[in-house]
Design a protein around this motif. Structure first.
Motif, PDB file in Angstrom:
ATOM      1  N   UNK A 124       0.840  -1.192   0.000  1.00 27.75           N
ATOM      2  CA  UNK A 124       0.000   0.000   0.000  1.00 27.75           C
ATOM      3  C   UNK A 124       0.876   1.243   0.000  1.00 27.75           C
ATOM      4  N   UNK A 125       0.342   2.314  -0.579  1.00 20.35           N
ATOM      5  CA  UNK A 125       1.072   3.579  -0.615  1.00 20.35           C
ATOM      6  C   UNK A 125       1.479   4.022   0.794  1.00 20.35           C
ATOM      7  N   UNK A 126       0.555   3.941   1.732  1.00 20.76           N
ATOM      8  CA  UNK A 126       0.842   4.377   3.098  1.00 20.76           C
ATOM      9  C   UNK A 126       1.963   3.551   3.724  1.00 20.76           C
ATOM     10  N   UNK A 127       1.937   2.233   3.490  1.00 20.29           N
ATOM     11  CA  UNK A 127       2.988   1.355   4.006  1.00 20.29           C
ATOM     12  C   UNK A 127       4.346   1.756   3.434  1.00 20.29           C
ATOM     13  N   UNK A 128       4.375   1.987   2.136  1.00 17.84           N
ATOM     14  CA  UNK A 128       5.628   2.325   1.466  1.00 17.84           C
ATOM     15  C   UNK A 128       6.184   3.648   1.974  1.00 17.84           C
ATOM     16  N   UNK A 129       5.329   4.662   2.064  1.00 18.52           N
ATOM     17  CA  UNK A 129       5.789   5.981   2.489  1.00 18.52           C
ATOM     18  C   UNK A 129       6.283   5.953   3.934  1.00 18.52           C
TER      19      UNK A 129
END
Length: 199
Positions: free
Chosen positions: A179-184
């Motif tokens: 997920x984008x949030x996980x990556x960021x």
């Protein structure tokens, strides 16, 4: 909302990710599309004649007019050698999710080029395109591809049984996602792996 940017040139420490060109046909046939070691893990299998590669490259290059088409050749920065491809596909405006696929020529396996290219595209998709989730699958006969996915922070979400059929034989596939949030969150303090994005 997804911000479409087409296929810009992306530079990493060792690689340049760029649009495929028709004059890449011979090299792509010789080192990638005709090599069973590379292509056996894909549904369509290796190309038997360069005409198949020319047809595929014609299809790819014709799609570059679309801003939502994201398909890169992977080029060695120092030598200018084209060593593989990577693309974002099945981009869904409703969920803002997509999938990623890649292949690296056999001569360049196990040197970190796959993970370097994948990391750059994941970074681009999340930070520049505002993608929500990126998924990827690999034939369970090809566990090395799964290790590349894990290196960029993807999580193994399960196995899809008999996801593909090749040579009249069904194959299970591992599915991974991030997920984008996980990556960021994971890369908040880490250097951005993209050195340059040329629009």
């Amino acid at each position: 909302m997804i911000i479409y940017k087409g296929t810009p040139m992306i530079e990493t420490q060792r690689l340049v990710l760029r649009k495929i060109e028709m004059n890449d046909a011979s090299r792509m046939f010789d080192y990638i599309f005709s090599d069973h070691r590379v292509m056996d893990n894909l549904i369509k299998g290796p190309h038997k004649a360069i005409s198949e590669t020319i047809d595929r490259l014609t299809e790819i290059t014709n799609h570059y007019v679309s801003e939502n088409f994201c398909y890169w050749g992977i080029e060695m920065k120092e030598s200018g050698e084209l060593i593989g491809t990577i693309d974002l596909y099945n981009i869904d405006d409703g969920t803002e999710n997509c999938e990623v696929g890649y292949n690296i020529g056999f001569n360049w396996w196990n040197q970190g080029y796959g993970s370097e290219a994948l990391h750059a595209i994941v970074e681009f998709a999340f930070r520049f395109m505002n993608i929500h989730k990126i998924s990827a699958t690999h034939n369970i006969d090809n566990p090395a591809s799964g290790r590349i996915m894990l290196k960029v922070g993807m999580k193994r979400e399960g196995i899809i049984r008999h996801m593909i059929r090749k040579n009249n034989q069904y194959k299970d596939c591992g599915i991974y996602g991030i997920l984008q949030q996980e990556y960021l969150e994971m890369n908040f303090l880490n250097p951005i792996p993209i050195l340059n994005v040329v629009h």
